[in-house]
Design a protein around this motif. Structure first.
Motif, short mmCIF file in Angstrom:
data_model
loop_
_atom_site.label_atom_id
_atom_site.label_comp_id
_atom_site.label_asym_id
_atom_site.label_seq_id
_atom_site.Cartn_x
_atom_site.Cartn_y
_atom_site.Cartn_z
N ALA A 193 -6.18 10.20 8.34
CA ALA A 193 -5.59 10.06 9.69
C ALA A 193 -4.31 9.22 9.63
CB ALA A 193 -6.60 9.45 10.65
N ILE A 194 -4.34 8.15 8.84
CA ILE A 194 -3.14 7.33 8.66
C ILE A 194 -2.01 8.20 8.11
CG2 ILE A 194 -2.09 5.41 7.38
CD1 ILE A 194 -4.88 4.09 7.31
N ALA A 195 -2.33 8.96 7.07
CA ALA A 195 -1.30 9.76 6.40
C ALA A 195 -0.73 10.83 7.33
CB ALA A 195 -1.90 10.42 5.15
N MET A 196 -1.62 11.50 8.07
CA MET A 196 -1.14 12.54 8.99
C MET A 196 -0.27 11.91 10.08
SD MET A 196 -1.25 15.90 9.43
CE MET A 196 -2.71 16.87 9.04
N GLY A 197 -0.69 10.74 10.57
CA GLY A 197 0.10 10.04 11.58
C GLY A 197 1.46 9.62 11.03
N PHE A 198 1.45 9.09 9.84
CA PHE A 198 2.69 8.65 9.19
C PHE A 198 3.62 9.85 9.04
CE2 PHE A 198 5.32 7.37 5.58
CZ PHE A 198 5.63 6.06 5.91
N HIS A 199 3.07 10.95 8.57
CA HIS A 199 3.86 12.16 8.35
C HIS A 199 4.44 12.67 9.67
CE1 HIS A 199 5.06 15.94 6.57
NE2 HIS A 199 4.35 16.62 7.44
N GLU A 200 3.63 12.73 10.70
CA GLU A 200 4.11 13.28 11.98
C GLU A 200 5.15 12.39 12.63
OE1 GLU A 200 3.78 16.20 13.33
OE2 GLU A 200 2.51 16.86 11.69
N PHE A 256 -8.48 17.85 -3.76
CA PHE A 256 -9.45 16.76 -3.72
C PHE A 256 -8.70 15.44 -3.87
CE2 PHE A 256 -12.72 14.07 -5.74
CZ PHE A 256 -13.66 14.15 -4.73
N ASN A 257 -8.85 14.55 -2.90
CA ASN A 257 -8.12 13.29 -2.95
C ASN A 257 -9.01 12.16 -2.47
OD1 ASN A 257 -5.62 11.69 -3.22
ND2 ASN A 257 -5.79 11.44 -1.02
N SER A 258 -10.03 11.85 -3.26
CA SER A 258 -10.94 10.79 -2.87
C SER A 258 -10.43 9.47 -3.42
CB SER A 258 -12.34 11.09 -3.38
OG SER A 258 -13.21 10.06 -2.98
N VAL A 259 -9.90 8.66 -2.54
CA VAL A 259 -9.37 7.36 -2.96
C VAL A 259 -10.51 6.37 -3.13
CG1 VAL A 259 -7.99 5.41 -2.18
CG2 VAL A 259 -7.13 7.76 -1.89
N TYR A 260 -11.51 6.49 -2.26
CA TYR A 260 -12.61 5.53 -2.29
C TYR A 260 -13.80 6.15 -3.03
CZ TYR A 260 -9.45 3.13 0.70
OH TYR A 260 -8.31 2.50 1.17
N ILE A 261 -14.26 5.46 -4.04
CA ILE A 261 -15.21 6.03 -4.99
C ILE A 261 -16.57 6.26 -4.35
CG2 ILE A 261 -16.39 5.59 -7.20
CD1 ILE A 261 -13.74 3.85 -7.81
N GLU A 262 -17.06 7.50 -4.47
CA GLU A 262 -18.30 7.86 -3.77
C GLU A 262 -19.55 7.68 -4.61
OE1 GLU A 262 -18.33 12.01 -2.64
OE2 GLU A 262 -18.17 12.70 -4.72
N ALA A 303 -1.26 9.86 -0.20
CA ALA A 303 -2.13 10.47 0.81
C ALA A 303 -1.36 11.52 1.61
CB ALA A 303 -2.70 9.39 1.74
N VAL A 304 -0.12 11.22 1.94
CA VAL A 304 0.71 12.19 2.67
C VAL A 304 0.88 13.45 1.83
CG1 VAL A 304 3.02 12.67 3.59
CG2 VAL A 304 1.91 10.47 4.08
N GLU A 305 1.12 13.25 0.55
CA GLU A 305 1.27 14.37 -0.38
C GLU A 305 -0.01 15.21 -0.41
OE1 GLU A 305 3.38 16.72 -2.55
OE2 GLU A 305 4.21 14.86 -1.73
N ALA A 306 -1.15 14.54 -0.45
CA ALA A 306 -2.44 15.24 -0.55
C ALA A 306 -2.72 16.10 0.68
CB ALA A 306 -3.57 14.24 -0.77
N HIS A 328 0.79 -1.23 0.00
CA HIS A 328 0.00 0.00 0.00
C HIS A 328 0.82 1.27 0.00
CE1 HIS A 328 -3.41 -2.56 0.56
NE2 HIS A 328 -3.03 -2.97 1.75
N LYS A 329 2.13 1.16 -0.14
CA LYS A 329 2.93 2.35 0.13
C LYS A 329 2.66 3.50 -0.84
CE LYS A 329 7.26 0.70 -1.85
NZ LYS A 329 8.54 0.10 -1.48
N GLU A 330 2.33 3.16 -2.07
CA GLU A 330 2.03 4.24 -3.02
C GLU A 330 0.81 5.04 -2.56
OE1 GLU A 330 1.88 4.14 -7.76
OE2 GLU A 330 3.02 2.53 -6.80
N LEU A 331 -0.20 4.30 -2.14
CA LEU A 331 -1.43 4.91 -1.62
C LEU A 331 -1.10 5.81 -0.43
CD1 LEU A 331 -4.47 4.74 -2.13
CD2 LEU A 331 -4.58 2.82 -0.54
N ILE A 332 -0.25 5.32 0.45
CA ILE A 332 0.09 6.06 1.67
C ILE A 332 0.89 7.31 1.32
CG2 ILE A 332 1.40 5.97 3.84
CD1 ILE A 332 0.66 2.87 3.82
N TYR A 333 1.89 7.16 0.47
CA TYR A 333 2.71 8.33 0.10
C TYR A 333 1.87 9.38 -0.62
CZ TYR A 333 7.00 5.83 1.42
OH TYR A 333 7.97 5.18 2.11
#
Lengths: 548, 548
Positions: free
Chosen positions: B156-163, B23-29, B14-17, B7-12
């Motif tokens: 939240a995962i991305a912000m946690g990863f970043h911090e 707008f960064n909707s990964v999960y289709i609404e 997300a951190v970038e976003a 999942h690292k691409e998704l995570i990185y």
């Protein structure tokens, strides 16, 4: 913007250093690197202040107060500071808030860095001011209020700059959902919380306050600085310098104000409870700190601490003793980072070829401590006791509570016959006597606790940490697994550990940009200088949306 | 580490976003992008749960409870959940804490992202579970508990990863001062605060809780999830999925637990007050939220809000009315972001060629609202009222307090004859009647306040904001200077403003990665999803130092 352009390299490098955590001392700490002229003109600037009114703040008032007494001379400095009543302070801060809030973060960073660059030229004036209000020896007074303070302030500027630059000022978003599409402009604004109050202490008036002052300013909040009435001058110099740069930048000087009071008529609680005050930073005793924390405001505290030393084993007992003796003596244990309780197993300290017995250790520590007093530079390491209350509370501790290791009363401070000094008292006690050592003694009193074994040392030290908080923990241990265990246990109590310090690395000293000062996770305080939360809690991110 | 690599691409990204705020909707609404098979199997999975025990959590207990009632069917779901007593929950959490804390941040991020990827396959099961516990219409239930929740959790995962990646794990520092030099290893460890409690609400059980659950987990804290007894199933699905991935990763499932109780025997305060609980996240009414905030813990709250709408002028009155009507109706005003008080000047709304009078506006709004009820998709926009208390409090409001604009009782929900519905009540009142509109009404009740002018509208709206808090503020204004003034005034009260929304942009909706949800600066709550402080306050940075 001109000041930002002047200092931007310094600011960008500081931001970089935040994440590298490397040693990043911008302001030179070694006195030898400064000229005699600098030293002399600093001293002269200080001496010229005796028995005068401090007019550099350019405030209008009819009331002037001053009660500073040099712990070295034990005579009053005779300097008076302007008194402004609480409501005027608040009104002034309110009036200044918009102009300061509305300038760019770059401009704020430039102005604040310019202040530090100017303070650099006043390090020796600050040193003398600090020495003769706090009782710190000259070198410490120079470093703590000069280069180390400016490094910490720069760290706060850098962290603020980094956090406020985290989000873009505005972006355009185009969204299509189904057959519909629209465009939004979104903006992000870091809105300052409001008027801030920084309550300083009498022992480190600048070092403990300047990160808070600069953290509040970089995030756009006006600041009211409330100095301890016995240690005003160092902060008055800092505040007047900030006001001068604000004035030259065409901004309102009331963005930063000095709130002077007297011991007889304190205004701290009145200010702290004023509903217009939104942020309070406080350094001082635990009781008042607990009161500050329960206010319904954003609070940052640094309170009391009982810092433990655990000695299990060492590769170099002599180096350990020398290092520990110096740490215990620095500023006569009036540092929030000073060790207090030294835990040693009854059967001694493991060394390469055997054991150093408990008694042997206390003997050698006593000799090491005494030999520092006899050194030419020794008395300056200890400095003076800031106030009579500290002196009295240390004097009052009965040495019959355990085995007296050292108790020699005052010592001679060269050049200052009247100096308020007290040599380090060392008492050895059994681990059962928790009522003796499980308490905070601010000032030159140390307990050496004889424990069953290192596990018991850990247990007792942790109990103290959980009851009173700790800012530092010094551990001597050569066993890898035992060290891991200690690290984990203290870290889980949110106390950082320093292992096997020797030579010129002292547990008391926390370096800007690299070490965080106070973890914020135990009873010694909820502030951590300068972690991200030290900055981010001082403003609120607001995101507005505009249909395009 | 395998899951991180997956999942690292998704995570990185997300951190970038996070910092781009794009707008960064990964999960289709968009439901249309899902197949009929997915919809059907989700419905079936939900229906299979009727009158069964929820065993997916794999916990042992003798006590099973369940009291969920579908607001659409007004019959019980018959699903029972395992009860674990408070002390066992705490003990379990304690036992699991080390294993979770000690794995790498990469591994934690990988595991948590894997959970989201698996929840993706259960969006329709979650949608039905949410619909039949909260009363949300199907589309909202799908989006809020499915893609929007997973986007928020990823944030939240991305912000946690970043911090947590902010500081290096360790560095070596070589320092020379004078003739002395030494080397230190310094390490930085983000130490989790401890056991966390997430208290969910009955209207958005997943959306409001999942950022907190994931913020706690990414920062290493075990979590006890306390669902509202009337809305357990959606969270039970989420928690069981997390536990499943933990199990497969060889970690302790008790890292996340579900704490079920009953309305008759609530355990929330017992858990919240337990000294082992260090972090509490809460969404719900203001009174209980205030109680949570005064606990001596790290707390994150989202409480009540009175969200204002200020209408001064518009370029397109019809678009304004359509947009506003939809925002008012969404989930029958049971959203924390729903507007409640609409402030309009007595002499009407300025438009290009004149004015829309106050009465003309209320007429047109009433027509727009009614026409949505008549649309095929209309009733689903409103959904059901989650509980009888909300229904009763809305019904009880007397329309004689002002001028009745709309009051039509319940409406027909297609396919669900027994649905608990209430159409939107609209009351026009004079600005003097503050006792009528200056209060929070949760549910389908809206006040249109006739004011002297827009300045008075601003003043009254700000008064409400300062008294009760606000999460959103919707403004229609074509005057640039007036807009600036409104923006500044509300931002200074820490309320974000949305300007001139039309078409498919609704004030109620906050987008993950882009909009912050709740500013954290006013009485509507101290949490901001997901600002940096939402993450950093959940752990403590500890820096250890080792002499080399």
């Amino acid at each position: 913007m001109q000041l930002f352009n002047t200092h931007k390299e310094l600011i960008y490098e500081a931001v970089e250093a935040l994440s590298s955590r490397n040693f990043n001392s911008v302001y030179i700490e070694d006195i030898k690197d400064y000229s005699d002229e600098e030293k002399e003109s600093g001293l002269k600037a200080f001496q010229l202040r005796f028995n005068t009114d401090f007019t550099d703040l350019s405030v209008k008032t009819d009331e002037w107060v001053g009660e500073e007494v040099s712990p070295f001379l034990q005579t009053g400095l005779g300097i008076r500071y302007p008194v402004i009543d609480e409501q005027t302070l608040i009104n002034n801060a309110k009036k200044s808030s918009n102009s300061w809030k509305n300038i760019d973060i770059e401009e704020r960073a430039g102005i604040l860095t310019e202040v530090l660059e100017r303070l650099k030229d006043r390090f020796f004036e600050l040193a003398n001011a600090t020495m003769h209000t706090t009782g710190q020896g000259f070198t410490m007074a120079f470093q703590s209020s000069g280069p180390h303070s400016c490094d910490r302030a720069l760290e706060a500027i850098a962290m603020g700059f980094h956090e406020i630059k985290r989000f873009p000022e505005q972006i355009k978003i185009d969204k299509t959902s189904g057959n519909f599409s629209y465009s939004l402009k979104k903006t992000w604004k870091p809105i300052p919380r409001g008027i801030s109050l920084v309550i300083a202490c009498s022992t480190f008036p600048v070092w403990n306050s300047i990160p808070a002052i600069f953290a509040n300013l970089i995030t756009g909040n006006p600041v009211i600085v409330k100095p301890h009435p016995k240690a005003v001058l160092p902060l008055a110099i800092v505040v007047s310098e900030i006001r001068q740069v604000l004035k030259e930048s065409g901004l309102k000087t009331e963005t930063v104000q000095l709130a002077c009071d007297t011991s007889a008529n304190p205004i701290t609680t009145k200010l702290a409870e004023n509903p217009e005050i939104k942020i309070v930073d406080y350094t001082g005793n635990t009781k008042f700190g607990n009161y500050i924390e329960q206010l319904d405001k954003i609070t940052f505290t640094e309170k009391g601490a009982v810092n433990p030393v655990i000695i299990d084993s060492t590769k170099d007992i002599e180096s350990l003793i020398q290092n520990l003796a110096f740490s215990l003596l620095l500023y006569s244990k009036q540092m929030c980072t000073s060790p207090q309780n030294i835990y040693i197993p009854a059967d001694g300290i493991k060394i390469k070829d055997g054991n150093v017995s408990f008694d042997d250790f206390t003997d050698r520590l006593q000799i090491a401590v005494n030999s520092i007093y006899e050194k030419k530079w020794g008395p300056s390491v200890m400095g003076c006791i800031q106030n009579d209350k500290t002196l009295k509370s240390v004097k009052e501790i009965s040495m019959s509570l355990g085995k007296k290791i050292l108790d020699n009363g005052s010592f001679k401070m060269p050049e200052y016959d009247s100096a308020r000094t007290q040599s380090l008292k060392i008492l050895a006690v059994d681990s059962g006597k928790q009522e003796v050592f499980q308490r905070e003694i601010f000032g030159p009193m140390v307990f050496i606790v004889k424990t069953e074994n290192t596990d018991k040392s850990i247990e007792l030290a942790l109990r103290g940490v959980n009851q009173f908080g700790a800012i530092t923990c010094l551990v001597f241990c050569t066993d890898f697994m035992k060290s891991k265990e200690i690290e984990e246990k203290f870290n889980n109590a949110f106390v950082p550990v320093s292992f096997n310090f020797s030579g010129q690395a002292f547990v008391n000293l926390h370096t800007a940009f690299s070490d965080l000062h106070v973890s914020g996770g135990n009873l010694s305080g909820n502030a951590s200088i300068v972690d991200p939360g030290y900055i981010t809690r001082r403003f609120i991110w607001i995101g507005n949306r505009f249909m395009l």
